[in-house]
Design a protein around this motif. Structure first.
Motif, PDB file in Angstrom:
ATOM      1  N   ARG A   1       0.823  -1.210   0.000  1.00 18.47           N
ATOM      2  CA  ARG A   1       0.000   0.000   0.000  1.00 18.47           C
ATOM      3  C   ARG A   1       0.860   1.264   0.000  1.00 18.47           C
ATOM      4  NH1 ARG A   1      -4.971  -2.020  -1.391  1.00 18.47           N
ATOM      5  NH2 ARG A   1      -5.549  -3.757  -0.017  1.00 18.47           N
ATOM      6  N   ASP A   2       0.333   2.316  -0.638  1.00 16.43           N
ATOM      7  CA  ASP A   2       0.866   3.682  -0.536  1.00 16.43           C
ATOM      8  C   ASP A   2       2.342   3.791  -0.946  1.00 16.43           C
ATOM      9  OD1 ASP A   2      -1.616   4.480   0.527  1.00 16.43           O
ATOM     10  OD2 ASP A   2      -0.974   3.960   2.545  1.00 16.43           O
ATOM     11  N   VAL A   3       2.741   3.078  -1.974  1.00 15.15           N
ATOM     12  CA  VAL A   3       4.131   3.174  -2.430  1.00 15.15           C
ATOM     13  C   VAL A   3       4.391   4.545  -3.050  1.00 15.15           C
ATOM     14  CG1 VAL A   3       5.849   2.224  -4.031  1.00 15.15           C
ATOM     15  CG2 VAL A   3       4.343   0.687  -2.729  1.00 15.15           C
ATOM     16  N   LEU A   4       3.457   5.030  -3.872  1.00  8.55           N
ATOM     17  CA  LEU A   4       3.586   6.358  -4.471  1.00  8.55           C
ATOM     18  C   LEU A   4       2.775   7.368  -3.668  1.00  8.55           C
ATOM     19  CD1 LEU A   4       3.307   5.654  -8.326  1.00  8.55           C
ATOM     20  CD2 LEU A   4       5.365   5.798  -6.899  1.00  8.55           C
ATOM     21  N   THR A   5       3.289   8.580  -3.579  1.00  7.06           N
ATOM     22  CA  THR A   5       2.589   9.674  -2.896  1.00  7.06           C
ATOM     23  C   THR A   5       1.563  10.302  -3.841  1.00  7.06           C
ATOM     24  OG1 THR A   5       4.125  11.384  -3.643  1.00  7.06           O
ATOM     25  CG2 THR A   5       4.725  10.162  -1.635  1.00  7.06           C
ATOM     26  N   PRO A   6       0.638  11.108  -3.317  1.00  6.44           N
ATOM     27  CA  PRO A   6      -0.310  11.806  -4.200  1.00  6.44           C
ATOM     28  C   PRO A   6       0.391  12.663  -5.251  1.00  6.44           C
ATOM     29  CG  PRO A   6      -1.100  11.883  -1.944  1.00  6.44           C
ATOM     30  CD  PRO A   6       0.264  11.274  -1.881  1.00  6.44           C
ATOM     31  N   ASP A   7       1.462  13.349  -4.882  1.00  8.85           N
ATOM     32  CA  ASP A   7       2.181  14.164  -5.865  1.00  8.85           C
ATOM     33  C   ASP A   7       2.783  13.295  -6.967  1.00  8.85           C
ATOM     34  OD1 ASP A   7       1.555  16.523  -4.659  1.00  8.85           O
ATOM     35  OD2 ASP A   7       3.588  16.994  -3.969  1.00  8.85           O
ATOM     36  N   GLN A   8       3.317  12.134  -6.606  1.00 13.71           N
ATOM     37  CA  GLN A   8       3.899  11.249  -7.621  1.00 13.71           C
ATOM     38  C   GLN A   8       2.817  10.684  -8.531  1.00 13.71           C
ATOM     39  OE1 GLN A   8       5.952   8.725  -4.734  1.00 13.71           O
ATOM     40  NE2 GLN A   8       7.911   9.326  -5.616  1.00 13.71           N
TER      41      GLN A   8
END
Length: 429
Positions: free
Chosen positions: A131-138
């Motif tokens: 889960r959540d490997v990439l951030t919202p900005d990414q």
């Protein structure tokens, strides 16, 4: 995580609550297949939002691996809160304590080894969700890059390219899948998020646990997309091929004396939410250990469909699956355009694809050589470069990624290397 001081722990908990709230705020109704997806995504991290400010500050660290202490971050993550942490949410957004919390977040910790829970779940099911490997900005950056190259997407509209039988649950209502290549060749800004997967600090321990040290990229990664009703992919793969029943060593899953190995590992980076019933990636849990081909009609989802599961994932999650696990894709049912980036990795000595062989003039190569297209190598750090090595054994001067993200070269003794040169007249046998 362990932080010194209750205040630091309180602020870190507050930040994580805000980050989770920001991720979940990307509502399906905000998307349209007619408008660029990043328009809405970027709003969730706008400069006017205290959440966005916290996210952006947390990404200023330049270190790829910032801790050697494992945390509870995994597919089984649970977030706990208390009334005191909830009451501090507005405080973090309106006082100077926010900068202190951001500094703590910069020290985000990642596990240095695959956890026992992750090993069990992967061995049990043949896949695992991180889960959540990439951030919202990414995620927003990935969509912006895709939007800029949408005209390059190739539809699989030719009948010989269709991946499912018409009328089956895998087929959808007809629109073909769209394949978009070149994601490593879009320049330093647009390709950055896609190249980060090669040696992402959250994923490296799992790559080591499933593939071993010296793991390598095996296929050229690409983005696959579906509009509503878009075609999926009939079930395929298997250590024992699900159609023929033949043993497939190229995809095989093994576990011996507690050591897991996948001859080929799929890595599906989810860029939009895949909610229950939306379709997309599906799998037959445990099929990596099956000894028989599938019964008639199952590969098309017509018979025994209750054993085929579509895991629910959120944008930024990553699904790692053995290609020895039977998998496919259901027809896409959501109004949001399906988007995910698909990679495949292999152990140091295994090779399925052959894209790293570049004939003269292809990909910028000046002579026939064992190299990926040259733009792949732009703007990579040492750890990412190590993943682009061709297949050969670790003991033959192969770069390996350490737990702290640095790279070491594994070598035989100087005397043995000298002997090989004397015997074979080359550096390597």
């Amino acid at each position: 995580m362990h932080f010194i001081g209750s205040k630091a722990a309180l602020l870190t908990t507050s930040y994580m609550l805000l980050l989770q709230a920001s991720r979940r705020a990307i509502a399906p109704a905000a998307f349209s297949t007619c408008a660029p997806l990043h328009n809405y995504l970027s709003r969730s991290t706008s400069s006017s939002s205290p959440v966005a400010a916290a996210i952006k500050n947390s990404q200023k660290t330049s270190s790829l691996f910032v801790s050697t202490q494992p945390t509870a971050a995994s597919s089984t993550n649970q977030t706990s809160s208390s009334s005191s942490s909830t009451s501090s949410l507005s405080t973090m957004a309106t006082t100077s304590d926010a900068s202190s919390a951001n500094e703590q977040q910069q020290q985000q910790q990642y596990p240095i080894a695959m956890s026992e829970a992750e090993r069990y779940l992967f061995d049990l099911n043949g896949y695992i969700i991180i889960r959540d490997v990439l951030t919202p900005d990414q995620i927003a950056a990935a969509h912006a890059a895709i939007d800029a190259h949408l005209t390059d997407a190739i539809p699989r509209s030719d009948p010989t390219l269709r991946n499912a039988v018409e009328g089956s649950p895998m087929y959808g209502s007809g629109p073909p899948r769209l394949d978009l290549g070149g994601i490593f060749e879009w320049g330093s800004v647009e390709s950055e998020v896609f190249k980060s997967i090669l040696a992402h600090p959250r994923l490296v321990p799992l790559f080591h646990g499933l593939l071993g040290k010296g793991y390598r990229l095996d296929h050229i990664p690409f983005v696959l997309m579906n509009n509503k009703g878009g075609e999926g992919f009939q079930l395929h793969g298997g250590t024992v091929d699900c159609v023929s029943g033949d043993y497939n060593h190229n995809l095989a899953y093994t576990c011996h004396n507690g050591s897991i190995r996948s001859s080929l590992l799929g890595c599906n980076v989810m860029l939009v939410d895949h909610n229950p019933g939306d379709g997309g990636f599906c799998v037959v849990p445990g099929s990596h250990k099956s000894n028989f081909k599938m019964p008639e009609g199952m590969v098309d989802g017509i018979n025994h469909s209750e054993y085929i599961q579509q895991p629910a994932t959120k944008a930024g999650d990553v699904v790692l699956f053995s290609e020895g696990t039977v998998h496919g894709a259901m027809g896409w049912q959501s109004d949001i355009q399906r988007r995910c980036a698909l990679y495949r990795f292999a152990p140091a000595t295994c090779g399925y694809g052959r894209s790293y062989f570049s004939p003269d003039g292809v990909g910028g190569a000046t002579a026939s050589s064992c190299t990926w297209p040259l733009k792949f190598y732009d703007d990579l750090n040492d750890a990412q470069l190590a993943v682009l090595e061709p297949p050969y054994a670790n003991r033959l001067d192969r770069p390996n990624i350490r737990e702290d993200g640095s790279v070491e070269i594994t070598q035989r003794s100087d005397r043995k290397r000298q002997h090989d040169k004397e015997v074979f007249k080359t550096k390597y046998f």
